[in-house]
Design an enzyme around this catalytic site. Sequence first.
Site, PDB file in Angstrom:
ATOM      1  N   GLU A  35       0.726  -1.168  -0.025  1.00 12.97           N
ATOM      2  CA  GLU A  35       0.058   0.045   0.316  1.00 12.97           C
ATOM      3  C   GLU A  35       0.902   1.139  -0.240  1.00 12.97           C
ATOM      4  OE1 GLU A  35      -3.351  -0.022  -0.002  1.00 12.97           O
ATOM      5  OE2 GLU A  35      -3.454  -2.122   0.069  1.00 12.97           O
TER       6      GLU A  35
ATOM      7  N   SER B 173      -3.153   1.147  -3.656  1.00 10.18           N
ATOM      8  CA  SER B 173      -2.567  -0.197  -3.596  1.00 10.18           C
ATOM      9  C   SER B 173      -1.456  -0.274  -4.844  1.00 10.18           C
ATOM     10  CB  SER B 173      -3.494  -1.508  -3.872  1.00 10.18           C
ATOM     11  OG  SER B 173      -4.150  -1.586  -2.919  1.00 10.18           O
ATOM     12  N   VAL B 174      -0.196  -0.688  -4.541  1.00 10.44           N
ATOM     13  CA  VAL B 174       0.828  -0.762  -5.658  1.00 10.44           C
ATOM     14  C   VAL B 174       1.123  -2.199  -6.182  1.00 10.44           C
ATOM     15  CG1 VAL B 174       2.978   0.176  -6.091  1.00 10.44           C
ATOM     16  CG2 VAL B 174       1.823   1.216  -4.420  1.00 10.44           C
TER      17      VAL B 174
ATOM     18  N   LYS C 290       0.087   2.047  -9.437  1.00 10.14           N
ATOM     19  CA  LYS C 290      -0.755   2.496  -8.300  1.00 10.14           C
ATOM     20  C   LYS C 290      -2.093   2.261  -8.566  1.00 10.14           C
ATOM     21  CE  LYS C 290       0.970   5.398  -5.514  1.00 10.14           C
ATOM     22  NZ  LYS C 290       1.215   6.671  -4.639  1.00 10.14           N
TER      23      LYS C 290
ATOM     24  N   ASP D 244       7.764  14.772   2.807  1.00  9.12           N
ATOM     25  CA  ASP D 244       7.565  13.687   3.417  1.00  9.12           C
ATOM     26  C   ASP D 244       9.009  12.741   3.193  1.00  9.12           C
ATOM     27  OD1 ASP D 244       6.337  11.950   5.083  1.00  9.12           O
ATOM     28  OD2 ASP D 244       4.931  10.822   3.348  1.00  9.12           O
TER      29      ASP D 244
END
Length: 487
Positions: free
Chosen positions: A38, A43-44, A59, A149
């Site tokens: 995720e 979801s990947v 993704k 991030d």
Amino acid sequence: METVQLRNPPRRQLKKLDEDSLTKQPEEVFDVLEKLGEGSYGSVYKAIHKETGQIVAIKQVPVESDLQEIIKEISIMQQCDSPHVVKYYGSYFKNTDLWIVMEYCGAGSVSDIIRLRNKTLTEDEIATILQSTLKGLEYLHFMRKIHRDIKAGNILLNTEGHAKLADFGVAGQLTDTMAKRNTVIGTPFWMAPEVIQEIGYNCVADIWSLGITAIEMAEGKPPYADIHPMRAIFMIPTNPPPTFRKPELWSDNFMDFVRQCLVKSPDQRATATQLLQHPFVKSAKGVSILRDLINEAMDVKLKRQEAQQREVDQDDEENSEEDELDSGTMVRAVGDDMGTVRVASTMSDEANTMIEHDDTLPSQLGTMVINAEDEEEEGTMKRRDETMQPAKPSFLEYFEQKEKENQISSFGKSVPGPLKNSADWKVPQDGDYEFLKSWTVEDLQKRLLALDPMMEQEIEEIRQKYQSKRQPILDAIEAKKRRQQNF
């Protein structure tokens, strides 16, 4: 799993999906191989591009996610063309999902590697990863973009050892009219003081996060990871800059590099360009020194996948035996077409790709720590719950709760004078209306009059919020219908 990539090298390099490919169904263009985990908002999956044989990451984002944030992530990736930033190839709408096709990094994230090996990194390994990461940040900052991030979980390695920045779910664009941002976005333990204080920040906020990431790679977790994230949010701006728990283990060059990243005043903090000239980074060795730890991590991952597959096969055999004894194990899927049947199973749909375990940090923070030797481990990608909503950092939930409290306090301010000043006035809590029994008819009538305009205001706010989420989806669908790729 990676031997497929080695046995079947790409016939030619995929640079970007062409118009013809983008008008087809994604299943016609790609074969999805397995779920990786995720990421932010979706979801990947690992997939192979049929025409070239190249491995890609896809993704899949449900449209009920914040589409504006997804479009922003796509836009930022689309504008980037650097070997140190994950590449974007194109996107599709498929039913209720948006498919984003990106570069695949076979070794996973740095935090994945730390967790799989159950070892922290050496100074040489850290220096090599930091050098590539700084080149990626230098490129982003030159493009006036802030990642917001930076952490080990968002630094991906390909199988050759090249580090690339990923996950632009919260990245931002700086414009001339907005030289500094004032929003609190990021993962708490990696956040710069000026971001937490909301006093405005620029690209060097990423440099603070990089310094925290350097400590994370060296010690397995960021500073303050053992305390509640809300306490950390108040400690980061007030305490001196964090440092290593055992400084004697590290060289002067490494400690000085981290020290230059973790300067509390953003005006005095080093830039990515300056840090690329730091002796610790300039002396970094080539990516070949990362191959051993990558191979070790991939071997561990492969053994775990094989063990999981054996468990799945064993369960399948048990279910098959049960099927012979009891046909009742075939059940209809609720909500599916009448002709659809599904095998009842105790296994999760994703059991062969994900392992769940308890972290020492709240899972919603998206942070990664070294597991104890007796723990099962998982990737940096988190399993999504059944609601398919993206995880929300607890510090954002805290701020949202404060906002709700402010809204409740403003409730009393909108009440007509006589009732507002009454000693009996109190803010109602959900489902608690016992206090109304003690009110007079006159007070109740005044309260009723006050509720109607408030309700109209709340309904209008909800309508505007709904429209702000609905319109981008309609626009994106319309654009797709016109075959105009706006991503």
